[in-house]
Design a protein around this motif. Sequence first.
Motif, PDB file in Angstrom:
ATOM      1  N   PRO A 232      -2.894   5.260   6.852  1.00 27.34           N
ATOM      2  CA  PRO A 232      -4.100   5.251   5.999  1.00 27.34           C
ATOM      3  C   PRO A 232      -4.115   6.365   4.963  1.00 27.34           C
ATOM      4  O   PRO A 232      -4.557   6.160   3.827  1.00 27.34           O
ATOM      5  CB  PRO A 232      -5.248   5.403   7.003  1.00 27.34           C
ATOM      6  N   LEU A 233      -3.636   7.549   5.334  1.00 20.67           N
ATOM      7  CA  LEU A 233      -3.594   8.648   4.367  1.00 20.67           C
ATOM      8  C   LEU A 233      -2.555   8.405   3.281  1.00 20.67           C
ATOM      9  O   LEU A 233      -2.685   8.926   2.168  1.00 20.67           O
ATOM     10  CB  LEU A 233      -3.290   9.962   5.089  1.00 20.67           C
ATOM     11  N   MET A 234      -1.542   7.610   3.583  1.00 24.29           N
ATOM     12  CA  MET A 234      -0.470   7.350   2.631  1.00 24.29           C
ATOM     13  C   MET A 234      -0.727   6.145   1.741  1.00 24.29           C
ATOM     14  O   MET A 234       0.082   5.839   0.862  1.00 24.29           O
ATOM     15  CB  MET A 234       0.846   7.140   3.392  1.00 24.29           C
ATOM     16  N   MET A 235      -1.824   5.426   1.952  1.00 18.75           N
ATOM     17  CA  MET A 235      -2.056   4.187   1.208  1.00 18.75           C
ATOM     18  C   MET A 235      -2.073   4.388  -0.307  1.00 18.75           C
ATOM     19  O   MET A 235      -1.471   3.582  -1.038  1.00 18.75           O
ATOM     20  CB  MET A 235      -3.358   3.541   1.682  1.00 18.75           C
ATOM     21  N   PRO A 236      -2.752   5.404  -0.867  1.00 19.97           N
ATOM     22  CA  PRO A 236      -2.683   5.568  -2.334  1.00 19.97           C
ATOM     23  C   PRO A 236      -1.261   5.747  -2.851  1.00 19.97           C
ATOM     24  O   PRO A 236      -0.869   5.136  -3.849  1.00 19.97           O
ATOM     25  CB  PRO A 236      -3.551   6.807  -2.585  1.00 19.97           C
ATOM     26  N   THR A 237      -0.470   6.581  -2.158  1.00 15.80           N
ATOM     27  CA  THR A 237       0.927   6.777  -2.566  1.00 15.80           C
ATOM     28  C   THR A 237       1.740   5.511  -2.368  1.00 15.80           C
ATOM     29  O   THR A 237       2.599   5.170  -3.199  1.00 15.80           O
ATOM     30  CB  THR A 237       1.549   7.928  -1.769  1.00 15.80           C
ATOM     31  N   LEU A 238       1.472   4.800  -1.294  1.00 13.63           N
ATOM     32  CA  LEU A 238       2.200   3.563  -1.017  1.00 13.63           C
ATOM     33  C   LEU A 238       1.932   2.515  -2.088  1.00 13.63           C
ATOM     34  O   LEU A 238       2.850   1.806  -2.535  1.00 13.63           O
ATOM     35  CB  LEU A 238       1.803   3.033   0.361  1.00 13.63           C
ATOM     36  N   ILE A 239       0.688   2.416  -2.544  1.00 16.77           N
ATOM     37  CA  ILE A 239       0.357   1.436  -3.585  1.00 16.77           C
ATOM     38  C   ILE A 239       1.017   1.820  -4.905  1.00 16.77           C
ATOM     39  O   ILE A 239       1.452   0.955  -5.674  1.00 16.77           O
ATOM     40  CB  ILE A 239      -1.170   1.314  -3.718  1.00 16.77           C
ATOM     41  N   VAL A 240       1.100   3.127  -5.186  1.00 17.91           N
ATOM     42  CA  VAL A 240       1.806   3.567  -6.399  1.00 17.91           C
ATOM     43  C   VAL A 240       3.272   3.160  -6.336  1.00 17.91           C
ATOM     44  O   VAL A 240       3.841   2.670  -7.320  1.00 17.91           O
ATOM     45  CB  VAL A 240       1.661   5.089  -6.573  1.00 17.91           C
ATOM     46  N   ALA A 241       3.894   3.352  -5.184  1.00 17.31           N
ATOM     47  CA  ALA A 241       5.295   2.954  -5.031  1.00 17.31           C
ATOM     48  C   ALA A 241       5.457   1.446  -5.190  1.00 17.31           C
ATOM     49  O   ALA A 241       6.403   0.970  -5.841  1.00 17.31           O
ATOM     50  CB  ALA A 241       5.814   3.399  -3.658  1.00 17.31           C
ATOM     51  N   ILE A 242       4.534   0.671  -4.621  1.00 20.03           N
ATOM     52  CA  ILE A 242       4.596  -0.789  -4.756  1.00 20.03           C
ATOM     53  C   ILE A 242       4.391  -1.188  -6.206  1.00 20.03           C
ATOM     54  O   ILE A 242       5.067  -2.099  -6.719  1.00 20.03           O
ATOM     55  CB  ILE A 242       3.538  -1.444  -3.847  1.00 20.03           C
ATOM     56  N   LEU A 243       3.469  -0.527  -6.893  1.00 16.04           N
ATOM     57  CA  LEU A 243       3.203  -0.852  -8.290  1.00 16.04           C
ATOM     58  C   LEU A 243       4.428  -0.586  -9.161  1.00 16.04           C
ATOM     59  O   LEU A 243       4.857  -1.450  -9.940  1.00 16.04           O
ATOM     60  CB  LEU A 243       2.006  -0.045  -8.786  1.00 16.04           C
ATOM     61  N   LEU A 244       5.000   0.603  -9.034  1.00 18.07           N
ATOM     62  CA  LEU A 244       6.140   0.966  -9.874  1.00 18.07           C
ATOM     63  C   LEU A 244       7.355   0.101  -9.564  1.00 18.07           C
ATOM     64  O   LEU A 244       8.009  -0.436 -10.471  1.00 18.07           O
ATOM     65  CB  LEU A 244       6.474   2.440  -9.679  1.00 18.07           C
ATOM     66  N   ARG A 245       7.667  -0.030  -8.292  1.00 18.07           N
ATOM     67  CA  ARG A 245       8.868  -0.791  -7.935  1.00 18.07           C
ATOM     68  C   ARG A 245       8.664  -2.292  -8.104  1.00 18.07           C
ATOM     69  O   ARG A 245       9.602  -3.026  -8.461  1.00 18.07           O
ATOM     70  CB  ARG A 245       9.251  -0.461  -6.487  1.00 18.07           C
ATOM     71  N   GLY A 246       7.447  -2.780  -7.849  1.00 17.71           N
ATOM     72  CA  GLY A 246       7.190  -4.202  -7.989  1.00 17.71           C
ATOM     73  C   GLY A 246       7.342  -4.675  -9.429  1.00 17.71           C
ATOM     74  O   GLY A 246       7.947  -5.722  -9.688  1.00 17.71           O
ATOM     75  N   ILE A 247       6.801  -3.914 -10.363  1.00 15.80           N
ATOM     76  CA  ILE A 247       6.927  -4.289 -11.774  1.00 15.80           C
ATOM     77  C   ILE A 247       8.390  -4.238 -12.199  1.00 15.80           C
ATOM     78  O   ILE A 247       8.868  -5.112 -12.935  1.00 15.80           O
ATOM     79  CB  ILE A 247       6.067  -3.354 -12.641  1.00 15.80           C
ATOM     80  N   ASP A 248       9.109  -3.233 -11.730  1.00 13.13           N
ATOM     81  CA  ASP A 248      10.520  -3.124 -12.082  1.00 13.13           C
ATOM     82  C   ASP A 248      11.330  -4.271 -11.480  1.00 13.13           C
ATOM     83  O   ASP A 248      12.251  -4.799 -12.119  1.00 13.13           O
ATOM     84  CB  ASP A 248      11.057  -1.776 -11.598  1.00 13.13           C
ATOM     85  N   ALA A 249      10.997  -4.678 -10.252  1.00  6.78           N
ATOM     86  CA  ALA A 249      11.709  -5.793  -9.618  1.00  6.78           C
ATOM     87  C   ALA A 249      11.415  -7.108 -10.327  1.00  6.78           C
ATOM     88  O   ALA A 249      12.294  -7.978 -10.429  1.00  6.78           O
ATOM     89  CB  ALA A 249      11.326  -5.888  -8.143  1.00  6.78           C
ATOM     90  N   LEU A 250      10.185  -7.277 -10.812  1.00 10.82           N
ATOM     91  CA  LEU A 250       9.852  -8.488 -11.563  1.00 10.82           C
ATOM     92  C   LEU A 250      10.721  -8.623 -12.815  1.00 10.82           C
ATOM     93  O   LEU A 250      11.083  -9.741 -13.211  1.00 10.82           O
ATOM     94  CB  LEU A 250       8.379  -8.467 -11.967  1.00 10.82           C
ATOM     95  N   LYS A 251      11.072  -7.507 -13.425  1.00 13.14           N
ATOM     96  CA  LYS A 251      11.809  -7.519 -14.677  1.00 13.14           C
ATOM     97  C   LYS A 251      13.322  -7.462 -14.483  1.00 13.14           C
ATOM     98  O   LYS A 251      14.055  -7.317 -15.457  1.00 13.14           O
ATOM     99  CB  LYS A 251      11.374  -6.342 -15.551  1.00 13.14           C
ATOM    100  N   THR A 252      13.806  -7.569 -13.258  1.00 17.99           N
ATOM    101  CA  THR A 252      15.239  -7.437 -12.998  1.00 17.99           C
ATOM    102  C   THR A 252      16.045  -8.469 -13.791  1.00 17.99           C
ATOM    103  O   THR A 252      15.765  -9.667 -13.743  1.00 17.99           O
ATOM    104  CB  THR A 252      15.533  -7.609 -11.499  1.00 17.99           C
ATOM    105  N   PHE A 253      17.023  -7.988 -14.505  1.00 22.72           N
ATOM    106  CA  PHE A 253      17.895  -8.867 -15.294  1.00 22.72           C
ATOM    107  C   PHE A 253      19.360  -8.467 -15.195  1.00 22.72           C
ATOM    108  O   PHE A 253      20.226  -9.306 -14.957  1.00 22.72           O
ATOM    109  CB  PHE A 253      17.465  -8.852 -16.764  1.00 22.72           C
TER     110      PHE A 253
END
Length: 317
Positions: A232-253
């Motif tokens: 629970p304490l890590m959720m803000p950091t975890l969402i940031v990691a998901i946001l950054l990596r998720g957008i980058d994974a969507l754009k994988t080429f």
Amino acid sequence: MSVQTAPPAAPSRRALRAPGAREPFSAWANRHRKWLFAAPAMIFVGILIVFPLAWTLYLSLTDSQGSVRSASEFVGLQNYVTVLADAERFWPAVGRTLSFTGVALACEVVLGMGIALLLWRPFRGERWVRVAILLPLVATPVAVGMMWRLILDPNIGFANQLLGLVGIPPQPWLSGQDSALPTTIFMDVWQWTPMVVLILLAGLTSLSDEPDEAARVDGANAVQRFFFVTLPLMMPTLIVAILLRGIDALKTFDILYATKGKGGGSFHEVETLNVYAYGLSFDYNQYGLSSAVLILFFMIIIGAMWLLTMRKKAVSK
């Protein structure tokens, strides 16, 4: 009895200025300094982001093809109708994009959290371990794709030779229709899990030890402390990691194109939206259709960013 009156207030600089006199530039700049300091960044964003996006939107509304300099006609939303009706290439590419992103992101977050927890506490030789974990980030995605392409080659690859030593028959890996996408997902996980580790490890090191110690005193075991205190304490950091990596994974080429080439393979087995739009542009010169695909892809990315941002705000509250 005399009455003392207050001395008249000194006139302001604006009042002393003669009618019609121009304000000094320094005073004007001081009053508008927040806009002046932000102006270079705003101009930079306008030139490098807004203009290409506007040009792509314009092309998506035309029948531009063959050459961007050739005459084109305005066709409105016809390109979007054509793309959305393409059940043979577009919608399978959407499914592969979402599958690639979802599976890769889930694996990277789970592995990243596990490795970050292992590196959280100091141990002997931790510096060398951290350096070894970060090595995949040193190489470019194209180099990583070419390296794994050689390792997983069905004839001369080291992976099949290693499997042969334990009696497992050679696997098609990148050449198989069903195994190509999971193999590229594995490559992405191998390269980008260290980035998730860095983000989550930074979040773990910033946590206070008091909640964990209090839970330990109350008799909570390691699993309970992780799920009810640390996570629970890590959720803000975890969402940031998901946001950054998720957008980058969507754009994988790059890693997809380096391993499978045009069209994501002979049967389009790893063709995502990026690979599909690239093929429309540079293989078939259909700039109007490819621009429509990119605009739709951009809307998907914006929607994913908005959902994750709203989730982060909800967690922060």
